[in-house]
Design a protein around this motif. Structure first.
Motif, PDB file in Angstrom:
ATOM      1  N   LEU A   1       0.847  -1.185   0.000  1.00  0.00           N
ATOM      2  CA  LEU A   1       0.000   0.000   0.000  1.00  0.00           C
ATOM      3  C   LEU A   1       0.888   1.241   0.000  1.00  0.00           C
ATOM      4  O   LEU A   1       2.044   1.185   0.414  1.00  0.00           O
ATOM      5  CB  LEU A   1      -0.901   0.018   1.229  1.00  0.00           C
ATOM      6  N   SER A   2       0.339   2.340  -0.459  1.00  0.00           N
ATOM      7  CA  SER A   2       1.098   3.583  -0.427  1.00  0.00           C
ATOM      8  C   SER A   2       0.200   4.713   0.049  1.00  0.00           C
ATOM      9  O   SER A   2      -1.019   4.673  -0.118  1.00  0.00           O
ATOM     10  CB  SER A   2       1.678   3.913  -1.802  1.00  0.00           C
ATOM     11  N   ALA A   3       0.826   5.684   0.665  1.00  0.00           N
ATOM     12  CA  ALA A   3       0.121   6.869   1.137  1.00  0.00           C
ATOM     13  C   ALA A   3       1.122   8.011   1.126  1.00  0.00           C
ATOM     14  O   ALA A   3       2.337   7.802   1.170  1.00  0.00           O
ATOM     15  CB  ALA A   3      -0.423   6.652   2.544  1.00  0.00           C
ATOM     16  N   ARG A   4       0.604   9.210   1.051  1.00  0.00           N
ATOM     17  CA  ARG A   4       1.484  10.375   1.005  1.00  0.00           C
ATOM     18  C   ARG A   4       0.924  11.445   1.931  1.00  0.00           C
ATOM     19  O   ARG A   4      -0.273  11.705   1.955  1.00  0.00           O
ATOM     20  CB  ARG A   4       1.569  10.904  -0.417  1.00  0.00           C
TER      21      ARG A   4
ATOM     22  N   GLY B   1       6.068  11.818   7.884  1.00  0.00           N
ATOM     23  CA  GLY B   1       6.057  10.379   8.091  1.00  0.00           C
ATOM     24  C   GLY B   1       4.664   9.830   8.378  1.00  0.00           C
ATOM     25  O   GLY B   1       3.732  10.572   8.694  1.00  0.00           O
ATOM     26  N   LEU B   2       4.560   8.503   8.233  1.00  0.00           N
ATOM     27  CA  LEU B   2       3.295   7.790   8.446  1.00  0.00           C
ATOM     28  C   LEU B   2       3.502   6.640   9.413  1.00  0.00           C
ATOM     29  O   LEU B   2       4.588   6.062   9.484  1.00  0.00           O
ATOM     30  CB  LEU B   2       2.807   7.174   7.139  1.00  0.00           C
ATOM     31  N   THR B   3       2.441   6.285  10.112  1.00  0.00           N
ATOM     32  CA  THR B   3       2.400   5.013  10.823  1.00  0.00           C
ATOM     33  C   THR B   3       1.308   4.169  10.185  1.00  0.00           C
ATOM     34  O   THR B   3       0.275   4.695   9.760  1.00  0.00           O
ATOM     35  CB  THR B   3       2.113   5.179  12.326  1.00  0.00           C
TER      36      THR B   3
ATOM     37  N   ILE C   1      -9.063  -3.815   7.763  1.00  0.00           N
ATOM     38  CA  ILE C   1      -8.915  -2.386   7.487  1.00  0.00           C
ATOM     39  C   ILE C   1      -7.519  -1.957   7.903  1.00  0.00           C
ATOM     40  O   ILE C   1      -7.087  -2.201   9.036  1.00  0.00           O
ATOM     41  CB  ILE C   1      -9.978  -1.551   8.227  1.00  0.00           C
ATOM     42  N   VAL C   2      -6.809  -1.337   6.966  1.00  0.00           N
ATOM     43  CA  VAL C   2      -5.456  -0.837   7.211  1.00  0.00           C
ATOM     44  C   VAL C   2      -5.521   0.691   7.188  1.00  0.00           C
ATOM     45  O   VAL C   2      -6.131   1.277   6.302  1.00  0.00           O
ATOM     46  CB  VAL C   2      -4.471  -1.360   6.152  1.00  0.00           C
ATOM     47  N   THR C   3      -4.875   1.304   8.167  1.00  0.00           N
ATOM     48  CA  THR C   3      -4.896   2.760   8.285  1.00  0.00           C
ATOM     49  C   THR C   3      -3.480   3.323   8.239  1.00  0.00           C
ATOM     50  O   THR C   3      -2.584   2.807   8.911  1.00  0.00           O
ATOM     51  CB  THR C   3      -5.565   3.179   9.616  1.00  0.00           C
ATOM     52  N   ALA C   4      -3.311   4.368   7.448  1.00  0.00           N
ATOM     53  CA  ALA C   4      -2.071   5.147   7.422  1.00  0.00           C
ATOM     54  C   ALA C   4      -2.383   6.472   8.112  1.00  0.00           C
ATOM     55  O   ALA C   4      -3.323   7.167   7.734  1.00  0.00           O
ATOM     56  CB  ALA C   4      -1.613   5.388   5.999  1.00  0.00           C
ATOM     57  N   THR C   5      -1.593   6.804   9.135  1.00  0.00           N
ATOM     58  CA  THR C   5      -1.840   8.005   9.925  1.00  0.00           C
ATOM     59  C   THR C   5      -0.597   8.883   9.942  1.00  0.00           C
ATOM     60  O   THR C   5       0.517   8.389  10.119  1.00  0.00           O
ATOM     61  CB  THR C   5      -2.212   7.624  11.380  1.00  0.00           C
ATOM     62  N   SER C   6      -0.799  10.174   9.785  1.00  0.00           N
ATOM     63  CA  SER C   6       0.295  11.134   9.841  1.00  0.00           C
ATOM     64  C   SER C   6       0.926  11.117  11.228  1.00  0.00           C
ATOM     65  O   SER C   6       0.215  11.152  12.239  1.00  0.00           O
ATOM     66  CB  SER C   6      -0.231  12.537   9.538  1.00  0.00           C
TER      67      SER C   6
ATOM     68  N   SER D   1      -5.630  10.856   8.370  1.00  0.00           N
ATOM     69  CA  SER D   1      -5.391   9.446   8.080  1.00  0.00           C
ATOM     70  C   SER D   1      -6.176   9.021   6.853  1.00  0.00           C
ATOM     71  O   SER D   1      -7.060   9.744   6.381  1.00  0.00           O
ATOM     72  CB  SER D   1      -5.782   8.578   9.279  1.00  0.00           C
ATOM     73  N   GLY D   2      -5.841   7.862   6.368  1.00  0.00           N
ATOM     74  CA  GLY D   2      -6.571   7.256   5.264  1.00  0.00           C
ATOM     75  C   GLY D   2      -6.635   5.762   5.503  1.00  0.00           C
ATOM     76  O   GLY D   2      -5.819   5.200   6.225  1.00  0.00           O
ATOM     77  N   THR D   3      -7.634   5.109   4.900  1.00  0.00           N
ATOM     78  CA  THR D   3      -7.800   3.677   5.120  1.00  0.00           C
ATOM     79  C   THR D   3      -7.901   2.917   3.797  1.00  0.00           C
ATOM     80  O   THR D   3      -8.259   3.490   2.772  1.00  0.00           O
ATOM     81  CB  THR D   3      -9.071   3.368   5.945  1.00  0.00           C
TER      82      THR D   3
END
Length: 75
Positions: free
Chosen positions: A11-14, A24-26, A55-60, A67-69
């Motif tokens: 997965l990717s997030a920005r 950065g992300l967690t 459900i996978v979450t990327a959080t600032s 965040s995004g999921t």
């Protein structure tokens, strides 16, 4: 996304930041049926069952209200 037991997906997030804020992300998951690495690689556990939803979450790291999921269904 749909994955089988033992399947993996990257997965990717920005995070777009201003004023030199950390970007950065967690990565976290709501399920013990999958793991997610610090780089966003999700691996579905062999104990997952067909139809399980992960459900996978990327959080600032700078602002945890941002965040995004992603939703993964086990095939």
């Amino acid at each position: 996304a749909t994955l089988s037991k033992g399947g993996k997906i990257q997965l990717s997030a920005r995070v777009e930041s201003t004023n030199f804020a950390p970007s950065g992300l967690t990565w976290t998951t709501n399920s013990d049926k999958a793991t997610v690495s610090s780089t966003g690689i999700v691996t579905v556990a062999s104990t997952a069952q067909k139809g399980d939803t992960i459900i996978v979450t990327a959080t600032s790291v700078y602002d945890n209200t941002k965040s995004g999921t992603a939703t993964i269904t086990v095939a």
